[in-house]
Design a protein around this motif. Sequence first.
Motif, PDB file in Angstrom:
ATOM      1  N   ARG A 178      12.020   9.490  -9.870  1.00 56.02           N
ATOM      2  CA  ARG A 178      10.901  10.428 -10.429  1.00 56.02           C
ATOM      3  C   ARG A 178      11.302  11.573 -11.439  1.00 56.02           C
ATOM      4  NH1 ARG A 178       6.898  14.367  -6.613  1.00 56.02           N
ATOM      5  NH2 ARG A 178       8.588  15.561  -6.782  1.00 56.02           N
ATOM      6  N   GLU A 202       0.711  -1.231   0.095  1.00 60.02           N
ATOM      7  CA  GLU A 202       0.043  -0.018   0.005  1.00 60.02           C
ATOM      8  C   GLU A 202       0.756   1.260  -0.021  1.00 60.02           C
ATOM      9  OE1 GLU A 202      -3.642   0.431   3.043  1.00 60.02           O
ATOM     10  OE2 GLU A 202      -2.324   1.982   3.503  1.00 60.02           O
ATOM     11  N   GLN A 203       1.777   1.171   0.861  1.00 60.27           N
ATOM     12  CA  GLN A 203       2.671   2.372   0.830  1.00 60.27           C
ATOM     13  C   GLN A 203       3.496   2.743  -0.426  1.00 60.27           C
ATOM     14  OE1 GLN A 203       5.858   2.120   4.016  1.00 60.27           O
ATOM     15  NE2 GLN A 203       6.431   4.183   3.943  1.00 60.27           N
ATOM     16  N   GLN A 242       1.643   6.690  -6.807  1.00 65.22           N
ATOM     17  CA  GLN A 242       0.675   7.229  -7.118  1.00 65.22           C
ATOM     18  C   GLN A 242       0.849   8.873  -7.365  1.00 65.22           C
ATOM     19  OE1 GLN A 242      -2.750   9.032  -5.049  1.00 65.22           O
ATOM     20  NE2 GLN A 242      -3.408   6.833  -4.669  1.00 65.22           N
ATOM     21  N   THR A 243       2.003   9.158  -6.508  1.00 64.84           N
ATOM     22  CA  THR A 243       2.534  10.883  -6.532  1.00 64.84           C
ATOM     23  C   THR A 243       3.467  11.044  -7.656  1.00 64.84           C
ATOM     24  OG1 THR A 243       4.224  10.392  -5.051  1.00 64.84           O
ATOM     25  CG2 THR A 243       1.855  10.930  -3.967  1.00 64.84           C
ATOM     26  N   ILE A 284      11.283  11.714   0.028  1.00 68.72           N
ATOM     27  CA  ILE A 284      10.155  10.749   0.564  1.00 68.72           C
ATOM     28  C   ILE A 284       9.517  11.502   1.628  1.00 68.72           C
ATOM     29  CG2 ILE A 284       9.829   8.309   1.502  1.00 68.72           C
ATOM     30  CD1 ILE A 284      10.313   8.164  -1.223  1.00 68.72           C
ATOM     31  N   PHE A 341       1.261   4.026  -2.849  1.00 70.32           N
ATOM     32  CA  PHE A 341       0.677   5.451  -2.623  1.00 70.32           C
ATOM     33  C   PHE A 341       1.790   6.294  -3.109  1.00 70.32           C
ATOM     34  CE2 PHE A 341       0.395   9.169   0.008  1.00 70.32           C
ATOM     35  CZ  PHE A 341      -1.013   9.456   0.191  1.00 70.32           C
ATOM     36  N   ILE A 342       3.395   5.695  -2.851  1.00 67.98           N
ATOM     37  CA  ILE A 342       3.971   6.755  -3.363  1.00 67.98           C
ATOM     38  C   ILE A 342       4.353   6.900  -4.812  1.00 67.98           C
ATOM     39  CG2 ILE A 342       6.919   6.933  -3.361  1.00 67.98           C
ATOM     40  CD1 ILE A 342       6.697   5.758  -0.447  1.00 67.98           C
TER      41      ILE A 342
END
Lengths: 102, 194
Positions: free
Chosen positions: B92, B68-69, B75-76, B101, B72-73
Amino acid sequence: MPNQALTEAVYYILLSLTKPMHGYGIMQNVETLSNGRVKLAAGTLYGAINTLLDKGFIVALSSGADSRKKEYQITEKGKDVLLAEIARLRELLENGTNILGE
Amino acid sequence: MRKTVKKGFAAWEFDEFENWLNQMADDGWALISVNASGAYEFEETEKGEYQIAMLMLDKKQSKAKNTEQIEFIEQTGSQFVGKIGDWIFFRRKSELGEFEIYSDNTSKINHLTRILNSYLSIVITSNILIILNTINCTITFFNSTDRITKVITLVGVLGLLVVDIVTLFAWGIKGIKKLSKKRKELKQQATLFE
């Protein structure tokens, strides 16, 4: 509610979640609200969201097919915390301007 | 074009290692995959096209939470590159801004505490193993009547003791000191600023 200051990140996250929003939306919204000053990193935001969920200040909304785009929203409890923080900030500001002048 | 570099890093040098990965990216070599053996694969990109960040997962966190973590990261706007042990790597595009982070002191302190605790447990475990082996060799030494066995075990005991002292003092304490220092600086900062 304990008389404690919210972190800047939590304050802006709660403020953002007065409308339902997903993680990336919160990041962008906080950056816009603060005119680019506050940039929340993903790990920080993830940690804050989990703590806020635990505390019941926000809830995760049941989302559609893509569970990765989970949306969150502030709760009544969260709103109370936000209002208490605004009162605290107002006090700080008033004392500051009264003593130092404009 | 791609190239692979084998490289390790000590727990207390994780940020220096992250700097190295970013230096590679600045030079036009962005991390694309990692291998558990410590092989880092880079692909040729525009200079400075990507920024790299790494973090140590929380050992107490479930696998589902880890996923999940990571998601989530991702997704950004970042891309999950891979995992080595508890360390996970992301990249990124630089056009999305400074890539970190953690942006607040408290999260940074918690992350350092995680690294420090995991490192401490490695140092303690390896020392216990060495001490157990030393005791084992000492028992063999006193129990044996054969001269050659006695010599071999004596060398073994002394060797292990030297290894233990070297690892504990030169490696273990140095790492703990460095990590603690980094954490102390952040804590000091946190008493004044958020």
